[in-house]
Design an enzyme around this catalytic site. Structure first.
Site, PDB file in Angstrom:
ATOM      1  N   THR A   1     -34.565  12.941 -10.568  1.00 11.24           N
ATOM      2  CA  THR A   1     -35.271  14.183 -10.912  1.00 11.24           C
ATOM      3  C   THR A   1     -34.935  14.687 -12.303  1.00 11.24           C
ATOM      4  O   THR A   1     -35.782  15.266 -12.979  1.00 11.24           O
ATOM      5  CB  THR A   1     -34.935  15.272  -9.860  1.00 11.24           C
TER       6      THR A   1
ATOM      7  N   ASP B   1     -36.589   6.312  -8.995  1.00 12.34           N
ATOM      8  CA  ASP B   1     -36.242   7.379  -8.046  1.00 12.34           C
ATOM      9  C   ASP B   1     -35.060   6.781  -7.290  1.00 12.34           C
ATOM     10  O   ASP B   1     -35.097   5.607  -6.886  1.00 12.34           O
ATOM     11  CB  ASP B   1     -37.441   7.604  -7.104  1.00 12.34           C
TER      12      ASP B   1
ATOM     13  N   THR C   1     -30.501  12.457  -7.165  1.00  6.91           N
ATOM     14  CA  THR C   1     -29.507  13.042  -6.258  1.00  6.91           C
ATOM     15  C   THR C   1     -29.541  12.419  -4.862  1.00  6.91           C
ATOM     16  O   THR C   1     -28.547  12.471  -4.142  1.00  6.91           O
ATOM     17  CB  THR C   1     -29.712  14.562  -6.114  1.00  6.91           C
ATOM     18  N   ASP C   2     -30.692  11.818  -4.476  1.00  4.84           N
ATOM     19  CA  ASP C   2     -30.811  11.372  -3.077  1.00  4.84           C
ATOM     20  C   ASP C   2     -29.727  10.377  -2.669  1.00  4.84           C
ATOM     21  O   ASP C   2     -29.194  10.464  -1.565  1.00  4.84           O
ATOM     22  CB  ASP C   2     -32.199  10.743  -2.837  1.00  4.84           C
TER      23      ASP C   2
ATOM     24  N   THR D   1     -16.622  10.086  12.361  1.00  7.70           N
ATOM     25  CA  THR D   1     -17.200  11.186  13.143  1.00  7.70           C
ATOM     26  C   THR D   1     -18.560  11.574  12.583  1.00  7.70           C
ATOM     27  O   THR D   1     -18.802  11.441  11.379  1.00  7.70           O
ATOM     28  CB  THR D   1     -16.283  12.425  13.135  1.00  7.70           C
ATOM     29  N   GLN D   2     -19.419  12.052  13.459  1.00 11.26           N
ATOM     30  CA  GLN D   2     -20.708  12.554  12.957  1.00 11.26           C
ATOM     31  C   GLN D   2     -20.614  14.027  12.542  1.00 11.26           C
ATOM     32  O   GLN D   2     -21.596  14.605  12.083  1.00 11.26           O
ATOM     33  CB  GLN D   2     -21.829  12.329  13.975  1.00 11.26           C
TER      34      GLN D   2
END
Ligand code: ASP
Length: 343
Positions: free
Chosen positions: A13, A62, A94-95, A280-281
């Site tokens: 971006t 991207d 940033t993704d 861990t989630q």
């Protein structure tokens, strides 16, 4: 002191412009032409104490198109010119920025200079862009010698007014200028009116020669357990030897349902030498195998305790360890904190 900073533009971006199909990255030339000319100086002239070199990826992307081949080309580029610069900046979407920062942190052993990843939530062509602040802050961190500040000899993310350890970072907002956070670790630095660097938590400087290990396995998956998850297709994949590693995102501090299929999965992984990296989630905290009876199934020589590692670091570390080390070596490297990625 004059310092030398290398800036690699990869897309994202930061440099995107609108097209009829949505935002796409512009070329570095378009960006340079646009960057504010104030009092007849270009943006980079304001950093007269820094000598810049700019490069772009052959195809700017991207960051949803980021992949291990591009990580390899970025790392090889930096490795080839490492001695010539004081610091490196990678302008990145940033993704997947937290994945790339984690991956690069594992690829470089004995890093002694800053590699700073940054980007923006709004393109620099937008009047309220955060890109200029992010880039300026990144220039301070990468060109530390010119500003008389401490060297951060790490792969880090500089975003908004924070510097985060790369392999401790996660993207936590799609629109907030504070787009990244480091859930289980202090920020390495804050850039506000003054620049404050947390010297005591930085990775130590080294005189050892930089090493690059650039291979990644693609035979890994990231599995988030949920109520009702049917593990049978996953067990089939393991038995067909299609997987070399699984990041298993358990509940809370390492818990799984007590159903037979999770035990079968762990047995199938042992038989087929598929490593399981248990995490861990939960966004914060760590796993503690054995705390609850529900984590008992994870007590296996083939399961690695991921402690408080982020999902992004777990996945990239697993891909990298499988890519570069023999099966016998993998468990130990995964269990150890090698780049400050876990406690
Ligand atoms: N899709 C963009 C990218 O990751 C988002 C961003 O840069 O903020 O390249």
């Amino acid at each position: 002191m004059k310092s030398k900073v290398f800036i690699l533009y990869t897309g994202g971006t930061f440099g995107m412009k609108k097209t009829k199909n949505g935002l796409v990255p512009s070329s570095w030339e378009e960006i340079i032409t646009y960057l504010p000319a104030i009092k007849n100086q270009t943006y980079f002239d304001f950093f007269s104490n820094i000598e810049f070199t700019f490069e772009t990826l052959s195809t700017v992307v991207d960051s949803s198109d980021m992949n291990p081949e591009i990580w390899e080309s970025i790392a090889k580029k930096i490795y080839a010119i490492y001695a010539n610069y004081d610091g490196f900046i990678i302008l990145h979407g940033t993704d997947t920025l937290a994945y790339s920062a984690s991956a690069l942190s594992f690829m470089f052993n004995h890093l002694n200079k800053p590699i700073v990843l940054t980007g923006a939530q709004l393109p620099i062509f937008h009047p309220r862009t955060d890109g200029i602040v992010n880039l300026s802050n990144a220039i301070y961190i990468a060109g530390y010698a010119s500003f008389n500040i401490t060297c951060i000899p790490e792969v880090c993310i500089c975003f908004n007014d924070d510097v985060l350890r790369g392999n401790r970072s996660v993207k936590t907002s799609t629109n907030d200028f504070e787009g990244f956070s480091s859930p289980n670790y202090e920020n390495l630095a804050h850039l506000e009116h003054d620049i404050h660097i947390n010297n005591h938590i930085l990775n130590p400087k080294t005189t050892k020669k930089l090493e690059l290990l650039h291979l990644f396995s693609s035979r890994v998956v990231n599995v988030t357990i949920f109520p009702g998850y049917n593990a049978a297709p996953l067990i089939d994949l393991v038995n067909q030897k299609k997987l070399e590693g699984i990041v298993l995102k358990t509940y809370g501090s390492g818990n799984l349902p007590k159903t037979r299929q999770w035990r079968d999965l762990i047995i199938a992984c042992e038989k087929n030498k598929t490593l399981v990296l248990a995490t861990t989630q939960c966004p914060n905290g760590k796993i503690e195998i054995g705390q609850y009876a529900s984590s008992e199934v994870l007590i296996s020589e083939n399961v690695v305790d991921g402690k408080d590692i982020t999902s992004e670091a777990a996945l990239t570390k697993l891909m990298w360890v499988i890519g570069n080390y023999s099966y016998e070596e993998r468990h130990k490297i995964l269990s150890n904190n090698i780049r400050g990625e876990m406690t």
